[in-house]
Enzyme design. Structure first.
Site, mmCIF file in Angstrom:
data_model
loop_
_atom_site.group_PDB
_atom_site.id
_atom_site.type_symbol
_atom_site.label_atom_id
_atom_site.label_comp_id
_atom_site.label_asym_id
_atom_site.label_seq_id
_atom_site.Cartn_x
_atom_site.Cartn_y
_atom_site.Cartn_z
ATOM 1 N N ARG A 67 -4.814 37.868 -39.018
ATOM 2 C CA ARG A 67 -5.177 36.568 -38.642
ATOM 3 C C ARG A 67 -5.146 36.854 -36.838
ATOM 4 O O ARG A 67 -5.768 36.072 -36.363
ATOM 5 C CB ARG A 67 -4.109 35.395 -39.207
ATOM 6 N N TYR A 126 -15.755 5.833 -60.691
ATOM 7 C CA TYR A 126 -16.793 6.621 -60.552
ATOM 8 C C TYR A 126 -17.257 7.935 -61.669
ATOM 9 O O TYR A 126 -16.415 8.490 -61.983
ATOM 10 C CB TYR A 126 -16.988 7.544 -59.226
ATOM 11 N N LYS A 183 3.862 21.740 -36.201
ATOM 12 C CA LYS A 183 2.644 21.563 -36.036
ATOM 13 C C LYS A 183 1.906 20.728 -37.066
ATOM 14 O O LYS A 183 2.728 20.349 -37.779
ATOM 15 C CB LYS A 183 1.802 22.865 -36.270
ATOM 16 N N MET A 218 -12.273 6.490 -52.590
ATOM 17 C CA MET A 218 -11.989 6.615 -51.127
ATOM 18 C C MET A 218 -10.668 5.769 -50.872
ATOM 19 O O MET A 218 -9.763 6.463 -50.229
ATOM 20 C CB MET A 218 -13.156 6.183 -50.404
HETATM 21 C C1 PLP Z 1 2.739 27.308 -40.066
HETATM 22 C C2 PLP Z 1 3.567 28.560 -39.466
HETATM 23 C C3 PLP Z 1 4.816 28.756 -39.676
HETATM 24 C C4 PLP Z 1 5.764 27.964 -40.849
HETATM 25 O O1 PLP Z 1 5.467 28.135 -42.130
HETATM 26 P P1 PLP Z 1 6.028 27.510 -43.376
HETATM 27 O O2 PLP Z 1 5.523 28.484 -44.415
HETATM 28 O O3 PLP Z 1 5.836 26.188 -43.404
HETATM 29 O O4 PLP Z 1 7.730 27.988 -42.948
HETATM 30 C C5 PLP Z 1 5.819 29.948 -39.309
HETATM 31 N N1 PLP Z 1 5.092 30.818 -38.294
HETATM 32 C C6 PLP Z 1 3.512 30.612 -38.318
HETATM 33 C C7 PLP Z 1 2.960 31.660 -37.370
HETATM 34 C C8 PLP Z 1 2.751 29.602 -38.697
HETATM 35 O O5 PLP Z 1 1.421 29.479 -38.539
#
Ligand code: PLP
Length: 367
Positions: free
Chosen positions: A137, A263, A39, A312
């Site tokens: 979550r 800055y 992801k 930036m």
């Molecule tokens: C992002 C994610 C992972 C991977 O987590 P890491 O700590 O980077 O290994 C695994 N499972 C879910 C549901 C996630 O959202």
């Protein structure tokens, strides 16, 4: 034809190191299948190139954040099935059903909608039931499983092919995580009376490295693939770094003593100082939170303190101690001399945020 100017800052990605780190995960868990998590553009490393390298590498799924990432994988010709890790939005679900991507279910509404779409297109959709064992979550609360199970059994176009959960503090709270593992096992036991669960998973990188989870047969490593163990572990020295962030010096000048840099003029020179201007800034993901924290960059074999605030598109560094330096010289910001863990600590954040913050303006170069 105009020549494209060379990049001011770029990311070099070592795909073989990512494959190596996946092998380390495989060796650690010989009886567990793996879902490499790709992801957020493979944590800034580039979604398609990373997925292409790990495709056909005996992995069960690729973990993605949304239908858009799943689509990019399928458009790139990736054969491993995308698994959408979080809850899906209603607008994403038609595409999920039509492409047979794997989605999770936390509520009756999601299940009903997916069932309706699958019936409409005469498809059978394989889904994973998410259980909330403590993350807060997504997922069904364990006490609500009793209501959920009979409802799912009335949905002819949905097949509950797996069960998943996610740890909130595998790297911080061992006793709590162990309680969660017990809760997960109890849920798996209950569900197994009703569904043939081919996949059972709860661990991301930290859970995978730190715990025995007999009920699980799949793990979802993310950070680990990108070379960082989320907790001190025996894998610390074995994982290979996967990414180098570099930029180039654009200017070198000498400023007098008592001169403000950047800055807010939060940094004032205390002596005549050679200052290099460098072509990277917070728009590239070099966090503004690194300002004034003692961060260093590495130029021509020397560590150089960053001066003043990150802007930036540019930063400044003290190069008084670097004997030979001129515009165009390379600057290491993350790499063999500057570990990403150190950058994250100085920016008061986590490595995940540093990786995923690396911006689209940075070209990715692959070895
Ligand atoms: C992002 C994610 C992972 C991977 O987590 P890491 O700590 O980077 O290994 C695994 N499972 C879910 C549901 C996630 O959202």
């Amino acid at each position: 034809m105009q020549h494209e100017s060379p990049p001011r800052a770029w990311v070099e990605v070592d795909l073989e190191a990512i494959a190596h780190n996946l092998d380390i995960a495989r060796q650690a868990l010989p009886d567990t299948q793996l879902m490499p998590v790709v992801k957020a553009g493979a944590y800034g490393h580039g979604l398609e190139p990373v997925a292409r390298r790990l495709d056909n590498d005996g992995v069960a799924f690729f973990g993605v954040a949304n239908a858009g990432e799943a689509r990019r994988l399928s458009q790139a010709g990736i054969r491993t099935k995308p698994f959408i890790l979080g809850p899906t939005f209603p607008e994403e679900r038609e595409e999920i059903v039509l492409n047979n991507w794997c989605a999770t279910i936390s509520t009756v509404e999601e299940a009903q909608h997916l069932q309706q779409l699958a019936a409409l297109y005469d498809k059978t959709l394989l889904v994973h039931l998410a259980i909330d064992t403590g993350m807060g979550r997504e997922g069904v609360l364990p006490e609500d499983l009793g209501n959920m199970i009979p409802l799912l059994k009335t949905m002819p176009n949905l097949v509950v092919d797996g069960v998943m959960s996610h740890f909130p503090c595998a790297d911080e709270d061992v006793p709590y995580t162990q309680e969660e593992i017990a809760r997960f096992e109890a849920c798996v036991q209950t569900l197994q009376h009703h569904f043939r669960l081919r996949y059972r998973h709860i661990a991301a990188s930290a859970g995978e490295l730190g715990y025995e989870i007999p009920a699980a047969n799949l793990a979802r490593p993310g950070l680990l693939l990108y070379g960082v163990a989320p907790m001190a572990s025996i894998y610390d020295g074995v994982l290979r770094p996967t990414l180098k962030l570099s930029s180039r010096v654009s200017l070198v000048r000498t400023l007098p003593a008592g001169y403000g840099v950047s800055y807010g003029r939060t940094y004032m020179t205390t002596r005549p100082t050679r200052v290099a201007t460098i072509g990277i800034g917070y728009a590239d993901g070099w966090s503004r939170h690194l300002s004034g924290k003692g961060a260093q960059v590495y130029i021509n074999g020397h560590y150089c303190p960053m001066l003043g605030r990150v802007t930036m598109d540019q930063i400044m560094a003290d190069v008084t101690e670097v004997p030979f330096i001129s515009p165009g010289d390379e600057v290491e910001l993350i790499g063999p001399h500057i570990p990403v863990t150190q950058v994250a600590a100085l920016a008061d954040t986590i490595v995940w945020e540093i990786f995923t913050g690396l911006g689209p303006r940075l070209p990715r170069l692959y070895h």
